[in-house]
Design an enzyme around this catalytic site. Structure first.
Site, mmCIF file in Angstrom:
data_model
loop_
_atom_site.group_PDB
_atom_site.id
_atom_site.type_symbol
_atom_site.label_atom_id
_atom_site.label_comp_id
_atom_site.label_asym_id
_atom_site.label_seq_id
_atom_site.Cartn_x
_atom_site.Cartn_y
_atom_site.Cartn_z
ATOM 1 N N SER A 112 22.410 -22.509 10.789
ATOM 2 C CA SER A 112 21.859 -23.859 10.866
ATOM 3 C C SER A 112 20.856 -23.921 12.011
ATOM 4 C CB SER A 112 22.985 -24.873 11.111
ATOM 5 O OG SER A 112 22.468 -26.134 11.518
ATOM 6 N N GLY A 125 32.412 -21.417 -0.930
ATOM 7 C CA GLY A 125 32.059 -22.832 -0.950
ATOM 8 C C GLY A 125 31.039 -23.164 -2.023
ATOM 9 N N ALA A 126 31.209 -22.573 -3.204
ATOM 10 C CA ALA A 126 30.185 -22.672 -4.240
ATOM 11 C C ALA A 126 30.426 -23.772 -5.261
ATOM 12 C CB ALA A 126 30.067 -21.329 -4.965
ATOM 13 N N ASN A 127 31.356 -24.666 -5.006
ATOM 14 C CA ASN A 127 31.629 -25.704 -6.007
ATOM 15 C C ASN A 127 30.680 -26.888 -5.893
ATOM 16 O OD1 ASN A 127 33.570 -26.072 -3.571
ATOM 17 N ND2 ASN A 127 33.397 -28.142 -4.434
ATOM 18 N N THR A 128 29.915 -26.969 -4.794
ATOM 19 C CA THR A 128 29.018 -28.115 -4.619
ATOM 20 C C THR A 128 27.875 -27.733 -3.695
ATOM 21 O OG1 THR A 128 28.945 -30.478 -4.037
ATOM 22 C CG2 THR A 128 30.233 -29.039 -2.601
ATOM 23 N N GLY A 129 26.869 -28.595 -3.617
ATOM 24 C CA GLY A 129 25.807 -28.455 -2.641
ATOM 25 C C GLY A 129 25.055 -27.142 -2.686
ATOM 26 N N GLY A 153 25.986 -24.089 -1.944
ATOM 27 C CA GLY A 153 26.692 -22.984 -2.569
ATOM 28 C C GLY A 153 26.570 -23.013 -4.082
ATOM 29 N N TYR A 161 30.439 -27.687 16.118
ATOM 30 C CA TYR A 161 29.599 -27.227 15.007
ATOM 31 C C TYR A 161 28.493 -26.302 15.499
ATOM 32 C CZ TYR A 161 26.405 -27.286 11.061
ATOM 33 O OH TYR A 161 25.580 -26.903 10.039
#
Length: 321
Positions: A155, A26-30, A32, A180
């Site tokens: 979290s 999940g490294a394309n945004t935020g 990550g 979640y």
């Protein structure tokens, strides 16, 4: 509760990462993306494991622009699909005989009930079962590497979580917040059980967890409108005490990944009772997350549901004297 009182830990504390290979999901945004950027800027070879290959390529280009000497690659990985997880693991194993760091960062929550192609509730599949399977399928690439780590992003929401073993996939009624919280508690239980198994095997790799506090990222797009409004950058002057930038929030993950003082089973996050914002330190998780019997049960159930068996034996049980 904060477990350490050192001075604040910042990006300046990241050691040289040259020669290390890091896989970040999940490294394309935020968070990550920021984790990948910081590691690449310190010299690591970074692999962005993402569901959307176009966004991953764009993220790789942005990191390369910021760190021209870095090596950044992409890997197609959809954690909600066991078939995709297996394909990604096969490609990663073929291309990289050695992995120094695996960061299980990708995750999400869906407000509406959804089921994956494998028949799993989507949030639990994406946040726990997918990372569990992916880690198990590539773990042998980390086992022989001194200093190798598996870092899983949890979290503060885990505090409100319970693992419903009798209905892990919410077939009797879905509440997205509970889904979640369950998945984030599962992340910690997975980390602690993996730590116990790695320690029992005597291998040089460790398992560590982290949480970002409250971060202004695209993760909030599934949240109710008031939360989405508060997460907008233009409101940061009003919510500085409640939310922090992804750049700062990602430091907890990075510290878990690179701090030479980290030990297996450690958990990093912002300090204070609420742990909403701040520079990362070692923190505590709930007693429920450390329940060894529940951790073993979740592990066994995860192996059964994913079909992925780890090359690690179950630690011997300690009988009270």
């Amino acid at each position: 509760m904060v477990l350490s009182t050192r001075r604040r830990w910042t990006a300046a504390d990241i050691p040289d990462q040259r020669g290390r290979t890091a896989v970040i999901t999940g490294a394309n945004t935020g968070l990550g993306f920021e984790t990948a950027r910081l590691l690449a800027e310190r010299g690591a070879t970074v692999i962005l494991a993402c569901r959307d290959t176009v966004k991953a390529a764009d993220a790789a280009a942005r990191i390369t622009a910021l760190a021209p000497d870095s090596t950044v690659r992409t890997l197609r990985l959809d954690l909600s699909s066991l078939a995709s997880v297996r394909r990604a693991a096969e490609r990663l194993r073929a291309d990289h005989p050695r992995i120094d760091l695996l960061v299980n960062n990708a995750g999400g929550v869906r407000r509406r009930y959804a089921v994956t192609e494998d028949g799993f509730e989507l949030t639990f599949a994406t946040n726990h079962l997918g990372p569990f399977a992916f880690t198990g399928l590539v773990l042998d690439r980390l086992l022989a590497v001194p200093g190798a780590r598996v870092v899983t992003v949890a979290s503060i929401g885990h505090r409100r979580g319970t693992v419903a073993f009798d209905d892990l996939h919410f077939t009797r009624g879905y509440r997205y917040a509970h889904a979640y919280f369950q998945s984030k508690l599962a992340n910690l239980m997975f980390t602690y059980e993996l730590h116990r198994r790695l320690a029992a095997a005597g291998v040089p790799a460790i398992a560590v967890a982290a949480h970002p506090g409250n971060a202004r990222t695209e993760f909030g797009r599934e949240m109710p409108l008031p939360v989405r409004v508060m997460m907008r950058p233009q409101f940061r002057m009003l919510t500085w005490w409640l939310m922090q930038s992804p750049q700062k929030a990602a430091l907890a993950t990075v510290r878990a990944a690179v701090d030479p003082e980290a030990r297996g089973g450690d958990y990093y996050g912002p300090p204070g009772r609420a742990q909403f914002t701040g520079y990362p330190t070692r923190v505590r998780s709930t007693a429920r997350s450390h329940d060894m019997a529940a951790g073993r049960r979740l592990w066994q159930e995860s192996e059964r549901q994913t079909g992925v068996t780890y090359p690690l034996a179950e630690p011997a049980r300690v009988t009270p004297s």
